[in-house]
Design an enzyme around this catalytic site. Sequence first.
Site, mmCIF file in Angstrom:
data_model
loop_
_atom_site.group_PDB
_atom_site.id
_atom_site.type_symbol
_atom_site.label_atom_id
_atom_site.label_comp_id
_atom_site.label_asym_id
_atom_site.label_seq_id
_atom_site.Cartn_x
_atom_site.Cartn_y
_atom_site.Cartn_z
ATOM 1 C CB CYS A 66 1.380 14.390 -0.894
ATOM 2 S SG CYS A 66 2.452 13.731 -0.505
ATOM 3 C CG HIS A 122 8.864 -9.510 6.304
ATOM 4 N ND1 HIS A 122 9.528 -9.071 4.937
ATOM 5 C CD2 HIS A 122 7.847 -9.829 5.721
ATOM 6 C CE1 HIS A 122 9.676 -10.231 3.886
ATOM 7 N NE2 HIS A 122 8.434 -11.059 4.512
HETATM 8 C C1 RB5 Z 1 1.894 20.385 -2.911
HETATM 9 O O1 RB5 Z 1 1.847 20.934 -3.821
HETATM 10 C C2 RB5 Z 1 3.030 19.342 -3.000
HETATM 11 O O2 RB5 Z 1 4.229 19.654 -2.796
HETATM 12 C C3 RB5 Z 1 2.491 17.966 -1.975
HETATM 13 O O3 RB5 Z 1 1.110 17.430 -2.044
HETATM 14 C C4 RB5 Z 1 3.262 16.861 -1.860
HETATM 15 O O4 RB5 Z 1 3.520 16.523 -3.112
HETATM 16 C C5 RB5 Z 1 4.381 17.334 -0.815
HETATM 17 O O5 RB5 Z 1 5.371 15.903 -0.667
#
Ligand code: RB5
Length: 150
Positions: A65, A98
């Site tokens: 993300c 680990h």
């Molecule tokens: C998306 O904008 C963002 O919040 C997501 O990709 C992530 O970083 C959340 O932890």
Amino acid sequence: MKIAVACDHGGFPLKETVIEIVRALGYEPLDLGTDSMESVDYPDYAKKLGNAIQQGAAERGILMCGSGVGANIAANKMKGVYAAICHDTYSAHQGVEHDDMNVLCMGARIIGVEPAKEIVTAFLGARFVGNDAGEERHARRVKKVRELEK
Ligand code: RB5
């Protein structure tokens, strides 16, 4: 070995690189999306990836993300998923050796393509050592983590 790869829009800039390096290392990537920068919700992709691990469709996963944080939190809610954010190679291999980590999380807003390739290489090249002679302490600790999961 099949490797599930998933991301939200924040992680999407790293996805193609990750798929390419997974393939180059001789593993089979299982691309679970997302497929663009259009805004989506990271728990939906953590769920797809976690389901692939739970159902045996993939042995390990790589989830991205923006920061790696949301993906990591969501993935660890799923039984049988042991995820960690690794933005360095030491954590990426030691987490497997680990701690029996089976999902690598990364943030595409935090690291670039070249570090990501090295981190994926370290993660996929590592094996859990807890069953090796002299390394039983790791298996004992992982067993305690499995108890927490209950
Ligand atoms: C998306 O904008 C963002 O919040 C997501 O990709 C992530 O970083 C959340 O932890």
